[in-house]
Scaffold this motif. Structure first.
Motif, PDB file in Angstrom:
ATOM      1  N   VAL A   1       0.825  -1.141   0.021  1.00  0.00           N
ATOM      2  CA  VAL A   1       0.321   0.528   0.145  1.00  0.00           C
ATOM      3  C   VAL A   1       0.972   1.711   0.035  1.00  0.00           C
ATOM      4  O   VAL A   1       1.876   1.376   0.436  1.00  0.00           O
ATOM      5  CB  VAL A   1      -0.948  -0.229   1.182  1.00  0.00           C
TER       6      VAL A   1
ATOM      7  N   GLU B   1      -0.428   8.373  -2.691  1.00  0.00           N
ATOM      8  CA  GLU B   1      -0.796   9.021  -3.882  1.00  0.00           C
ATOM      9  C   GLU B   1       0.785   8.988  -4.413  1.00  0.00           C
ATOM     10  O   GLU B   1       0.699   8.967  -5.547  1.00  0.00           O
ATOM     11  CB  GLU B   1      -1.729   9.802  -3.710  1.00  0.00           C
TER      12      GLU B   1
ATOM     13  N   GLY C   1       2.437   7.455  -4.086  1.00  0.00           N
ATOM     14  CA  GLY C   1       3.851   6.942  -4.004  1.00  0.00           C
ATOM     15  C   GLY C   1       5.068   5.973  -2.982  1.00  0.00           C
ATOM     16  O   GLY C   1       5.243   5.433  -3.304  1.00  0.00           O
TER      17      GLY C   1
ATOM     18  N   THR D   1      -6.432   8.881  -1.249  1.00  0.00           N
ATOM     19  CA  THR D   1      -5.682   8.072  -2.333  1.00  0.00           C
ATOM     20  C   THR D   1      -4.765   7.700  -2.298  1.00  0.00           C
ATOM     21  O   THR D   1      -3.702   7.811  -1.816  1.00  0.00           O
ATOM     22  CB  THR D   1      -5.908   9.342  -4.208  1.00  0.00           C
ATOM     23  N   TYR D   2      -5.579   6.416  -1.835  1.00  0.00           N
ATOM     24  CA  TYR D   2      -3.722   5.349  -2.253  1.00  0.00           C
ATOM     25  C   TYR D   2      -3.561   4.526  -3.084  1.00  0.00           C
ATOM     26  O   TYR D   2      -4.711   4.210  -3.301  1.00  0.00           O
ATOM     27  CB  TYR D   2      -4.369   4.775  -0.455  1.00  0.00           C
ATOM     28  N   ASN D   3      -2.618   3.241  -2.916  1.00  0.00           N
ATOM     29  CA  ASN D   3      -2.606   2.660  -4.244  1.00  0.00           C
ATOM     30  C   ASN D   3      -2.050   1.089  -4.163  1.00  0.00           C
ATOM     31  O   ASN D   3      -2.110   1.503  -2.205  1.00  0.00           O
ATOM     32  CB  ASN D   3      -1.132   2.860  -5.157  1.00  0.00           C
ATOM     33  N   TRP D   4      -3.069  -0.015  -4.353  1.00  0.00           N
ATOM     34  CA  TRP D   4      -2.023  -0.995  -3.578  1.00  0.00           C
ATOM     35  C   TRP D   4      -1.760  -1.689  -4.523  1.00  0.00           C
ATOM     36  O   TRP D   4      -2.502  -1.547  -5.868  1.00  0.00           O
ATOM     37  CB  TRP D   4      -3.487  -1.422  -2.852  1.00  0.00           C
ATOM     38  N   SER D   5      -0.978  -3.099  -4.085  1.00  0.00           N
ATOM     39  CA  SER D   5      -1.170  -3.378  -5.567  1.00  0.00           C
ATOM     40  C   SER D   5      -0.494  -4.965  -4.556  1.00  0.00           C
ATOM     41  O   SER D   5      -0.485  -5.401  -3.721  1.00  0.00           O
ATOM     42  CB  SER D   5       0.446  -3.169  -6.144  1.00  0.00           C
TER      43      SER D   5
ATOM     44  N   HIS E   1      -2.175  -3.432  -9.828  1.00  0.00           N
ATOM     45  CA  HIS E   1      -2.298  -2.292  -9.175  1.00  0.00           C
ATOM     46  C   HIS E   1      -3.813  -1.531  -8.977  1.00  0.00           C
ATOM     47  O   HIS E   1      -4.199  -1.817 -10.313  1.00  0.00           O
ATOM     48  CB  HIS E   1      -1.458  -1.309  -9.650  1.00  0.00           C
ATOM     49  N   ALA E   2      -4.005  -1.299  -8.452  1.00  0.00           N
ATOM     50  CA  ALA E   2      -5.824  -0.470  -8.021  1.00  0.00           C
ATOM     51  C   ALA E   2      -4.686   0.627  -7.380  1.00  0.00           C
ATOM     52  O   ALA E   2      -4.518   1.116  -6.403  1.00  0.00           O
ATOM     53  CB  ALA E   2      -6.247  -1.619  -7.607  1.00  0.00           C
ATOM     54  N   THR E   3      -6.006   1.257  -7.426  1.00  0.00           N
ATOM     55  CA  THR E   3      -6.300   2.600  -6.245  1.00  0.00           C
ATOM     56  C   THR E   3      -7.503   2.851  -5.444  1.00  0.00           C
ATOM     57  O   THR E   3      -8.638   1.814  -6.024  1.00  0.00           O
ATOM     58  CB  THR E   3      -6.267   3.547  -7.385  1.00  0.00           C
TER      59      THR E   3
END
Length: 121
Positions: free
Chosen positions: A55, A58, A60, A89-93, A112-114
């Motif tokens: 996680v 936003e 990175g 907003t967060y990014n997860w993979s 990846h998804a947000t």
């Protein structure tokens, strides 16, 4: 024309798909969300052996990595980092390691998804 056998067996590509957070919500109302995914492969005998979730903010910055977790869990994997901030907003993979009867352990690429967080009280 001569027949030339393939060197090695063809391997089915395994990809984590249908990534979701908290039952598919785009905006989650918890600072400690749960993550889910499914495996997509042409090989029906593929079994997930382990996974890793990351996680990031936003911008990175990595906020949490599960490390490699042994097991087949793909549903409601709990975030175990510092509580996330609201209205962000967060990014997860996720990356998975799999095995099938026809192939040794394989590692997928990270997918990846947000998601966003709601205002927290």
């Amino acid at each position: 024309m001569a027949f030339v056998p393939l060197l090695g067996a063809l391997r089915a590509v395994v990809v984590p798909s249908n990534l979701s957070v908290e039952y598919g919500a785009a905006i989650v109302d918890t600072p400690l969300p749960r993550f889910s995914w499914q495996l997509q492969s042409a090989d029906r005998a593929v079994v997930q052996r382990s996974f890793e979730i990351r996680v990031a903010a936003e911008n990175g910055t990595l906020l949490w990595s599960s490390g490699v977790v042994e097991g087949a869990q793909q549903l409601h994997v709990e975030y175990a980092g510092a509580p996330l901030e609201g209205d962000r907003t967060y990014n997860w993979s996720v990356c998975v390691w799999t095995a099938s009867a026809a192939a040794s352990a394989e590692r997928s690429a990270f997918v990846h998804a947000t998601f966003g967080t709601a205002f927290f009280d």
